[in-house]
Design a protein around this motif. Structure first.
Motif, PDB file in Angstrom:
ATOM      1  N   LEU A 156       0.823  -1.206   0.000  1.00  0.00           N
ATOM      2  CA  LEU A 156       0.000   0.000   0.000  1.00  0.00           C
ATOM      3  C   LEU A 156       0.860   1.259   0.000  1.00  0.00           C
ATOM      4  CD1 LEU A 156      -2.716  -1.152   2.554  1.00  0.00           C
ATOM      5  CD2 LEU A 156      -3.074  -0.711   0.122  1.00  0.00           C
ATOM      6  N   ALA A 157       1.957   1.235   0.742  1.00  0.00           N
ATOM      7  CA  ALA A 157       2.852   2.382   0.765  1.00  0.00           C
ATOM      8  C   ALA A 157       3.443   2.648  -0.620  1.00  0.00           C
ATOM      9  CB  ALA A 157       3.960   2.157   1.791  1.00  0.00           C
ATOM     10  N   THR A 158       3.850   1.586  -1.302  1.00  0.00           N
ATOM     11  CA  THR A 158       4.400   1.728  -2.650  1.00  0.00           C
ATOM     12  C   THR A 158       3.337   2.175  -3.648  1.00  0.00           C
ATOM     13  OG1 THR A 158       6.031   0.008  -2.190  1.00  0.00           O
ATOM     14  CG2 THR A 158       5.621   0.537  -4.500  1.00  0.00           C
ATOM     15  N   ARG A 159       2.155   1.569  -3.552  1.00  0.00           N
ATOM     16  CA  ARG A 159       1.066   1.879  -4.482  1.00  0.00           C
ATOM     17  C   ARG A 159       0.660   3.345  -4.422  1.00  0.00           C
ATOM     18  NH1 ARG A 159      -2.412   3.963  -6.583  1.00  0.00           N
ATOM     19  NH2 ARG A 159      -4.426   3.225  -7.375  1.00  0.00           N
ATOM     20  N   PHE A 160       0.635   3.942  -3.226  1.00  0.00           N
ATOM     21  CA  PHE A 160       0.174   5.317  -3.092  1.00  0.00           C
ATOM     22  C   PHE A 160       1.309   6.314  -2.854  1.00  0.00           C
ATOM     23  CE2 PHE A 160      -3.540   2.730  -2.176  1.00  0.00           C
ATOM     24  CZ  PHE A 160      -4.532   3.384  -2.894  1.00  0.00           C
ATOM     25  N   GLY A 161       2.535   5.846  -2.912  1.00  0.00           N
ATOM     26  CA  GLY A 161       3.673   6.754  -2.784  1.00  0.00           C
ATOM     27  C   GLY A 161       3.800   7.390  -1.416  1.00  0.00           C
ATOM     28  N   VAL A 162       3.503   6.629  -0.367  1.00  0.00           N
ATOM     29  CA  VAL A 162       3.564   7.149   0.995  1.00  0.00           C
ATOM     30  C   VAL A 162       4.508   6.270   1.812  1.00  0.00           C
ATOM     31  CG1 VAL A 162       1.230   8.101   0.883  1.00  0.00           C
ATOM     32  CG2 VAL A 162       1.561   5.761   1.716  1.00  0.00           C
ATOM     33  N   SER A 163       4.693   6.634   3.075  1.00  0.00           N
ATOM     34  CA  SER A 163       5.546   5.836   3.946  1.00  0.00           C
ATOM     35  C   SER A 163       4.741   4.700   4.574  1.00  0.00           C
ATOM     36  CB  SER A 163       6.146   6.715   5.049  1.00  0.00           C
ATOM     37  OG  SER A 163       5.139   7.124   5.961  1.00  0.00           O
ATOM     38  N   PHE A 164       5.455   3.733   5.133  1.00  0.00           N
ATOM     39  CA  PHE A 164       4.809   2.614   5.819  1.00  0.00           C
ATOM     40  C   PHE A 164       3.934   3.128   6.962  1.00  0.00           C
ATOM     41  CE2 PHE A 164       4.594  -0.733   9.016  1.00  0.00           C
ATOM     42  CZ  PHE A 164       4.349  -1.877   8.271  1.00  0.00           C
ATOM     43  N   GLU A 165       4.464   4.054   7.753  1.00  0.00           N
ATOM     44  CA  GLU A 165       3.701   4.604   8.877  1.00  0.00           C
ATOM     45  C   GLU A 165       2.449   5.326   8.411  1.00  0.00           C
ATOM     46  OE1 GLU A 165       4.204   7.909  12.463  1.00  0.00           O
ATOM     47  OE2 GLU A 165       5.990   6.977  11.596  1.00  0.00           O
TER      48      GLU A 165
END
Length: 468
Positions: free
Chosen positions: A293-302
């Motif tokens: 999900l972090a990769t898919r939306f370009g965000v961090s794991f947290e």
């Protein structure tokens, strides 16, 4: 058919306007006796009455019909697990009855117990402070957490504002940074500049209102630069929306209101970068694989974990999670909750939680099944996250986060694959933290429980010096 009870809100609406039950009945076209029944939750409200409330008082029916019974019931169930109620603990049926017949009393009881716990912990924290010891006020984070909890960590107004932000078209993740800079310039006349660490010491973001510039530190990685720009858009462009939400709080202090405004803007930024429907769809398809999900939306794991706790829209709900973040000393620095799990408010989390073990294996997911003293069971997974570093001599700026859900949702989580989730699943017994945990003979106890202390047996030495 689901019945909606609006007693406390209806009574507050009437008293705020200085009306009698007779006057409200006349405005709504119903009898005073019916108003009395509604206020005492002896009748559920009909759609017709909700529409009349909107016509007569301009009140959005969704606000007055918002049902927080499940959240309050969860808080009551967690509260009565306090050892102080050991000899007089009400059962679930009694708690439900209290919510139906005396909702204001139940809320007042929760508030009183919260103040009691705060005072108890503050007294313990003074320690050997001597005559100079001074009780300090509860931190703003406590008030903010309680407000988010009452709203089930979901804010409809911010979700709608986030959906409207994209104006119908969501760019690819690698184009969002440029689009945010464009929107800030077009809508607010602001420019964005990345600044060297030494020119912005110990600061990740700075807004220079005089020159209309948002400055971002080079210490921020790309996902966090994007998040900060989305946050600033919410802070500067959504003033009326934020004020409307804050008007529903009981907070009055500037620190509490300021802290809450910041957290609401963080919520908005997450909703912008991870649109509700798309994120929920991807979360279900990947079984809540947070790295994916972090990769898919370009965000961090947290950030992905935090967003997962907000998926509580009526009719489109995700798995209800709690979120906990600690530092290497075990101090709780962030918490969000959409479950019955009672998160530590002061001090550290339970040492038996694998969130602490995560520091030994940075970046690795640590799954765990845990059981609270009230025998409620949860599935959790923990991992370390790295924070921005300002200098090369201080690079180990690492935290750990945990996401957890009730055990019945474990089959929906990819990290539970390979475990047999049944009555024989191995559970780790945990508590909130040592100061309020009633478990005896725990070899991880760091403090004697504040209540239910046992007499000292000098002739016996247990697993710890508190177990004699």
């Amino acid at each position: 058919m689901h019945k909606t009870f609006v007693g406390p809100r209806l009574r507050r609406l009437r008293t705020d306007r200085g009306e009698t039950q007779t006057q409200m009945a006349r405005n709504l076209g119903i009898s005073p006796a019916y108003v009395n029944l509604l206020e005492n939750n002896q009748r559920s409200v009909s759609v017709q009455v909700l529409l009349r409330l909107f016509e007569a008082y301009g009140v959005d029916w969704r606000d007055i019909a918002e049902d927080d019974t499940a959240t309050v019931l969860a808080d009551l169930r967690a509260m009565v697990q306090d050892p102080v109620f050991e000899s007089c603990r009400p059962d679930l049926g009694q708690l439900r009855a209290a919510l139906v017949h005396c909702p204001t009393l139940a809320s007042a009881f929760l508030k009183l117990h919260s103040l009691y716990r705060t005072a108890s912990d503050q007294l313990l924290s003074i320690g050997d402070g001597g005559e100079g010891g001074v009780l300090v006020a509860a931190p703003p984070e406590t008030s903010v957490h309680n407000f988010f909890r009452r709203n089930r960590n979901h804010f409809r107004e911010l979700e709608e504002a986030a959906d409207a932000f994209w104006e119908g078209t969501i760019p690819e993740p690698d184009e969002i940074y440029s689009y945010l800079k464009y929107r800030l310039r077009k809508s607010l006349g602001l420019s964005v500049r990345v600044v060297a660490v030494e020119d912005l010491p110990h600061t990740l973001r700075q807004y220079e209102e005089r020159i209309g510039e948002i400055q971002l530190s080079m210490a921020l990685d790309h996902p966090n630069r994007v998040f900060q720009l989305a946050h600033m858009y919410g802070l500067l462009a959504l003033g009326p929306v934020l004020d409307q939400i804050l008007s529903r709080t009981e907070m009055t202090g500037k620190r509490e209101l300021g802290r809450c405004r910041v957290e609401l803007c963080n919520y908005f930024a997450a909703a912008v970068l991870m649109p509700y429907d798309a994120f929920l769809r991807e979360a279900r398809a990947s079984k809540y694989d947070m790295d994916h999900l972090a990769t898919r939306f370009g965000v961090s794991f947290e950030q992905a974990c935090h967003r997962a706790t907000t998926l509580n829209r009526e009719g489109a709900q995700g798995v209800p999670f709690f979120f906990l973040r600690i530092d290497k000393a075990g101090n709780v620095s962030k918490r969000f909750n959409a479950t019955d799990f009672h998160l530590a408010e002061f001090g550290g989390a339970c040492p038996r939680l694998d969130i602490h073990t995560a520091f030994r294996v940075p970046g690795r997911i640590m799954p765990q099944f845990v059981e609270m003293p009230d025998q409620s069971q949860y599935f959790t997974f923990s991992r370390t996250v790295d924070r921005p570093s300002f200098e090369r001599h201080n690079q180990d700026n690492r935290l750990a986060v945990t996401l957890g859900c009730t055990i019945e949702h474990a089959p929906e989580i990819c990290y539970a694959e390979g475990f047999h989730v049944d009555g024989h699943t191995r559970m780790t017994p945990i508590g909130i933290n040592c100061r309020v945990c009633p478990r005896q003979n725990c070899d991880q106890r760091a403090y004697q429980a504040a209540i239910l202390t046992q007499p000292v047996d000098a002739m016996r030495r247990g697993a710890t010096r508190f177990d004699s």
